[in-house]
Design a protein around this motif. Structure first.
Motif, mmCIF file in Angstrom:
data_model
loop_
_atom_site.group_PDB
_atom_site.id
_atom_site.type_symbol
_atom_site.label_atom_id
_atom_site.label_comp_id
_atom_site.label_asym_id
_atom_site.label_seq_id
_atom_site.Cartn_x
_atom_site.Cartn_y
_atom_site.Cartn_z
ATOM 1 N N GLY A 8 0.849 -1.277 -0.183
ATOM 2 C CA GLY A 8 0.094 -0.238 -0.060
ATOM 3 C C GLY A 8 0.936 1.267 -0.051
ATOM 4 O O GLY A 8 1.926 1.193 -0.477
ATOM 5 N N ILE A 9 0.434 2.275 0.449
ATOM 6 C CA ILE A 9 0.992 3.737 0.692
ATOM 7 C C ILE A 9 1.511 3.886 2.012
ATOM 8 O O ILE A 9 0.765 3.743 3.061
ATOM 9 N N LEU A 10 2.699 3.749 1.992
ATOM 10 C CA LEU A 10 3.586 3.977 3.079
ATOM 11 C C LEU A 10 4.379 5.451 3.257
ATOM 12 O O LEU A 10 5.128 5.670 2.149
ATOM 13 N N ALA A 11 3.661 6.259 3.880
ATOM 14 C CA ALA A 11 4.239 7.595 4.115
ATOM 15 C C ALA A 11 5.532 7.790 4.773
ATOM 16 O O ALA A 11 5.870 7.260 5.733
ATOM 17 N N ALA A 12 6.641 8.325 4.033
ATOM 18 C CA ALA A 12 7.729 8.496 4.605
ATOM 19 C C ALA A 12 7.476 9.887 5.418
ATOM 20 O O ALA A 12 7.034 10.970 4.916
ATOM 21 N N VAL A 13 7.689 9.795 6.711
ATOM 22 C CA VAL A 13 7.395 10.885 7.661
ATOM 23 C C VAL A 13 8.524 11.818 8.185
ATOM 24 O O VAL A 13 9.527 10.909 8.205
ATOM 25 N N PRO A 14 8.116 12.951 8.355
ATOM 26 C CA PRO A 14 9.322 13.540 8.927
ATOM 27 C C PRO A 14 9.551 13.525 10.457
ATOM 28 O O PRO A 14 8.639 13.249 11.018
ATOM 29 N N THR A 15 10.630 14.288 11.087
ATOM 30 C CA THR A 15 10.949 14.152 12.315
ATOM 31 C C THR A 15 10.513 15.618 12.864
ATOM 32 O O THR A 15 10.877 16.402 12.567
ATOM 33 N N PRO A 16 9.217 15.748 13.791
ATOM 34 C CA PRO A 16 8.885 16.945 14.214
ATOM 35 C C PRO A 16 10.052 17.658 15.151
ATOM 36 O O PRO A 16 10.383 16.735 16.164
ATOM 37 N N LEU A 17 10.351 18.749 15.131
ATOM 38 C CA LEU A 17 11.202 19.439 15.876
ATOM 39 C C LEU A 17 10.417 20.901 16.642
ATOM 40 O O LEU A 17 9.624 21.322 15.997
ATOM 41 N N THR A 18 10.951 21.237 17.520
ATOM 42 C CA THR A 18 10.482 22.298 18.441
ATOM 43 C C THR A 18 11.035 23.583 17.226
ATOM 44 O O THR A 18 11.847 23.388 16.559
ATOM 45 N N ALA A 19 10.291 24.924 17.655
ATOM 46 C CA ALA A 19 10.549 25.931 16.804
ATOM 47 C C ALA A 19 11.974 26.275 16.564
ATOM 48 O O ALA A 19 12.160 26.934 15.351
ATOM 49 N N ASP A 20 13.025 26.103 17.355
ATOM 50 C CA ASP A 20 14.348 26.681 17.303
ATOM 51 C C ASP A 20 15.160 25.369 16.770
ATOM 52 O O ASP A 20 16.190 25.428 16.494
ATOM 53 N N GLY A 21 14.468 24.201 16.452
ATOM 54 C CA GLY A 21 15.075 23.102 15.694
ATOM 55 C C GLY A 21 16.151 22.198 16.616
ATOM 56 O O GLY A 21 16.772 21.286 16.483
ATOM 57 N N LYS A 22 16.008 22.511 17.981
ATOM 58 C CA LYS A 22 17.232 21.978 18.646
ATOM 59 C C LYS A 22 16.553 20.555 19.508
ATOM 60 O O LYS A 22 17.237 19.878 19.939
#
Length: 296
Positions: A8-22
């Motif tokens: 099926g459809i496998l979504a390659a997903v992002p890694t959520p980060l805080t607003a400062d990216g840290k």
């Protein structure tokens, strides 16, 4: 226990980060996973190219893998992306993923110093032999320097647990060979966005697709159209998805995917440097494209 079939459809997903990216935004993983599931996707692939794994520490990768597995709660397939330059670390990571509840692992060949064929084969024998879940080979030659033809990939498929291949080579000929002349023990998936329609028409049993993390329902509609053998409908649906896919392949993939999430008001935070945000022109272009999506 027999592993579930991956399709099926496998979504390659992002890694959520805080607003400062840290720091990681683990709570956002729960929210995004619910959205992906509501959109009807069949599975997710964590910590791959879309998930910015090279920009994450080993501990962060483990946290992300575990968080997505926990959020999915067994409702969809979860594949953990793994990228390591040593066999020892690769084994540590795939075993962690298995013990955390992953359905499969997607392992890219060691990069920077490409392995010779004998070394590559031994690497996958060792890694596959350390787990009891399926392994998906991440065929990414432009990033790893490891270029294999269809027959070499079939040879790797003889290794126990080496069951799947995500083809992100962009080589339509070799993908056609694998889809047209399949062998027992190795199933080829498409991971090159703009070849998605081509691959589904050729019989691909799964698509690993970062675009599906932005517009999951549109991607699943395309899958369903092919399952119903409604080629005319599939062509109509593909027109929009082609535009999104073509845009994503023109620059940094994680930047494009995270920008897409922001535009649809599902922000997953910034990318980590050295990646930089899109230019104003590119941002305007993807905003215009995503305005055409069906489900808002």
């Amino acid at each position: 226990m027999t592993p579930k079939k991956i399709e099926g459809i496998l979504a390659a997903v992002p890694t959520p980060l805080t607003a400062d990216g840290k720091a990681l935004d683990l709570e956002n993983i729960k929210r995004q996973t619910e959205r992906y599931i509501k959109g009807g996707i069949h599975g997710i692939v964590t910590t791959g190219t879309t998930g910015e794994f090279p920009a994450l520490s080993v501990e962060e990768q483990k946290q992300v893998i575990k968080a997505y597995i926990n959020a999915a709660e067994g409702r969809i397939t979860v594949v953990s992306g793994i990228g390591c330059t040593s066999t020892e670390m690769a084994i540590e990571m795939v075993q962690f993923a298995e013990n955390s509840g992953a359905d499969a692992v997607m392992v890219v060949p060691p990069y920077y110093d490409p392995l010779a064929w004998k070394e590559l084969y031994q690497f996958y024998e060792d890694v596959c032999g350390s787990i009891n879940i399926p392994l998906i080979y991440y065929n990414l030659p432009h990033a790893t320097g490891v270029k294999l033809d269809a027959n070499q990939l079939r040879e790797l498929g003889k290794i126990k647990n080496f069951d799947y291949l995500k083809d992100t080579s962009g080589n339509a000929k070799e993908l056609t060979d694998l889809l047209t002349n399949p062998v027992e023990g190795l199933t080829a998936f498409c991971g090159w966005d703009t070849l998605t329609f081509f691959a589904l028409a050729g019989g691909a049993e799964a698509i690993v697709w970062g675009v599906a993390s932005i517009v999951p329902r549109e991607c699943v509609d395309l899958w369903d159209a092919f399952q119903a053998k409604d080629l005319d409908k599939a062509r109509r649906l593909w027109k929009f998805l082609w535009e999104v896919s073509d845009f994503m392949e023109q620059g940094s993939y994680p930047v494009g995917i995270k920008t897409g999430h922001e535009i649809i008001c599902e922000s997953v935070g910034p990318v980590r440097k050295p990646n930089l945000p899109l230019s104003e022109e590119a941002y305007a272009k993807i905003t215009t494209i995503l305005a055409k999506r069906v489900y808002k």
